[in-house]
Design an enzyme around this catalytic site. Structure first.
Site, short mmCIF file in Angstrom:
data_model
loop_
_atom_site.label_atom_id
_atom_site.label_comp_id
_atom_site.label_asym_id
_atom_site.label_seq_id
_atom_site.Cartn_x
_atom_site.Cartn_y
_atom_site.Cartn_z
NE ARG A 62 -3.05 -2.99 -1.79
CZ ARG A 62 -4.32 -3.06 -2.15
NH1 ARG A 62 -5.24 -3.26 -1.22
NH2 ARG A 62 -4.68 -2.92 -3.41
CB SER B 111 -4.76 -7.02 -5.27
OG SER B 111 -5.49 -7.98 -4.52
CB THR C 183 -2.22 4.53 3.16
OG1 THR C 183 -1.55 3.36 3.65
CG2 THR C 183 -2.61 5.40 4.34
N GLY D 282 -13.47 -5.16 0.40
CA GLY D 282 -14.02 -4.61 -0.84
C GLY D 282 -14.76 -5.61 -1.68
CD GLU E 209 -3.56 -10.21 2.25
OE1 GLU E 209 -4.00 -10.37 1.08
OE2 GLU E 209 -3.95 -9.29 2.97
CB ALA F 40 -10.18 -2.08 5.55
CG HIS G 106 -7.17 -8.60 0.91
ND1 HIS G 106 -5.88 -8.49 0.48
CD2 HIS G 106 -7.81 -7.48 0.46
CE1 HIS G 106 -5.73 -7.36 -0.21
NE2 HIS G 106 -6.89 -6.73 -0.22
CG ASP H 174 -10.20 -7.20 4.78
OD1 ASP H 174 -10.74 -8.32 4.90
OD2 ASP H 174 -10.05 -6.62 3.69
CG ASP I 3 -3.75 11.54 1.85
OD1 ASP I 3 -2.61 11.56 1.35
OD2 ASP I 3 -4.70 10.92 1.33
#
Length: 383
Positions: free
Chosen positions: A208, A46, A175, A257, A237, A206, A254, A232, A147
């Site tokens: 974006r 990412s 999201t 995951g 960043e 957690a 971050h 997170d 959503d």
């Protein structure tokens, strides 16, 4: 022989891709057009923006991103150039759900709160949101789902975001980051919505960083000491807002995951997509490469009351990552970005809750059903 340029932090690239060509590792954050000019395949995460600035004039024919999100990829440009692309949706969804569960149980322990009395709002019902709702629902927690893009596509009915903010004790954001279209998520939680969070609300992001207006969040936390915030992901960043990081209840770099399984699964998914692009059969599978869990079997006493927070923390304790980030905040502003990236690059091995071997209770007993709902895989016997 193909040339494969890969982010230096992607795991298992060589075991998966060595048979396809020569792998060259580079730093993802600072990847340059020169480094990829003569590559055939590009493998990123990412932190690497992929578009004409990076690939214009290169010979890259396929891009694989070992991530769920795609906001760093100019997919329209790739299509126009005839460049193949694949990401890894769902690769680390279990890891992110483990992270959220650790956050919830540790917040409950810290606050002396009854988690079962809370209503949880889940904003973004994709790979992560669906799994989170399934686990929390199995534990008996009420969940409200929001959503709008999925509702528009599928004709399903979800709760309104403002209703979730007003009603829910816990708000979990999962999201993607989008700035265009009918339902942009950039600064979805702006100052107005943040100020409407209910008394004593818990906010967990957690997904974006840009989904929350970080400056507005900092002001909101200053004015609302009743709020508990777990971040997170952050705007800007890796050069995150140090003052905001000091304000949050729990902050991490971050890594939600970043389970070993999640990261390796992402590599496998882009490997299989690359094989499909090249018209060849995959010759390696993740099951061949995953190491045996290092934790010896944990025996659960069927008579004692279940301590879910203790068991979750045996598998993954979010507070350790919080402590590492807080220690890095003492750095000068000019090197904070490097410290943040170093925490990610040197991240310790973390396994998913499902591989923590638990035994001592039957899988269909009341305790066993709760443990399976959390995500544990019960063993039949003690080794």
């Amino acid at each position: 022989m193909l040339k494969i340029v890969a982010d230096e932090n992607m795991p298992l690239v060589e075991p998966f891709f060595d048979a396809l060509g020569k792998v060259v590792r580079v730093t993802g954050r600072t990847m340059t057009a020169t480094q990829v000019a003569d590559a055939d395949l590009l493998l990123v995460r990412s932190v690497t923006p992929v578009g004409p600035a990076l690939l214009g004039g290169s010979k890259v024919g396929f891009v694989g991103s070992a991530t769920i999100g795609t906001d760093h990829i100019d997919q329209d440009w790739l299509v126009a150039q005839g460049i193949g692309f694949s990401n890894a949706p769902g690769c680390n969804a279990e890891s992110v759900v483990d992270y959220v569960l650790s956050a919830l149980f540790n917040l409950a322990g810290r606050e002396g709160a009854d988690l079962w009395g809370k209503t949880v709002g889940i904003v973004g019902v994709g790979n992560v949101g669906r799994r989170l709702q399934a686990r929390l629902g199995a534990l008996g927690l009420e969940c409200l789902l929001c959503d709008p893009p999925r509702a528009a596509r599928e004709g399903v009915t979800f709760a309104d975001l403002d209703e979730i903010i007003r009603r829910c004790d816990v708000n979990c954001l999962h999201t993607p980051l989008t700035r265009d279209g009918d339902h942009p998520s950039f600064h979805l939680l702006d100052a107005a919505r943040l100020n409407k969070l209910c008394q004593g609300a818990w906010l967990i992001n957690a997904g974006r960083g840009g989904v929350i207006d970080n400056r507005a969040l900092s002001r909101c936390i200053s004015a609302r000491p009743d709020l508990r915030v777990v971040l997170d992901v952050w705007e800007e960043e890796p050069a995150i807002d140090v003052s905001l990081a000091r304000q949050v209840t729990l902050g991490t770099p971050h890594i939600a995951g970043y389970s070993l399984e999640g990261r390796m699964r992402g590599t496998e998914m882009v490997y299989r997509a690359a094989c499909a692009y090249l018209g060849i059969e995959p010759s390696v599978s993740l099951s061949q490469l995953l190491p045996v869990p290092p934790i010896r079997q944990v025996v659960v006493d069927p008579v004692e009351r279940l301590d879910l927070r203790k068991l979750i923390n045996l598998g993954y304790d979010l507070r350790d990552d919080h402590d590492r980030l807080m220690a890095a905040l003492d750095a000068d502003a000019g090197v904070m970005g490097a410290r943040f990236d170093a925490l990610r690059k040197n991240y310790p091995v973390r396994r998913e809750l499902s591989v923590l071997p638990l035994s001592g209770v039957g899988s269909e007993s009341a305790q066993g059903q709760i443990l399976r709902a959390v995500g544990f895989d019960l063993q039949d016997s003690v080794s």
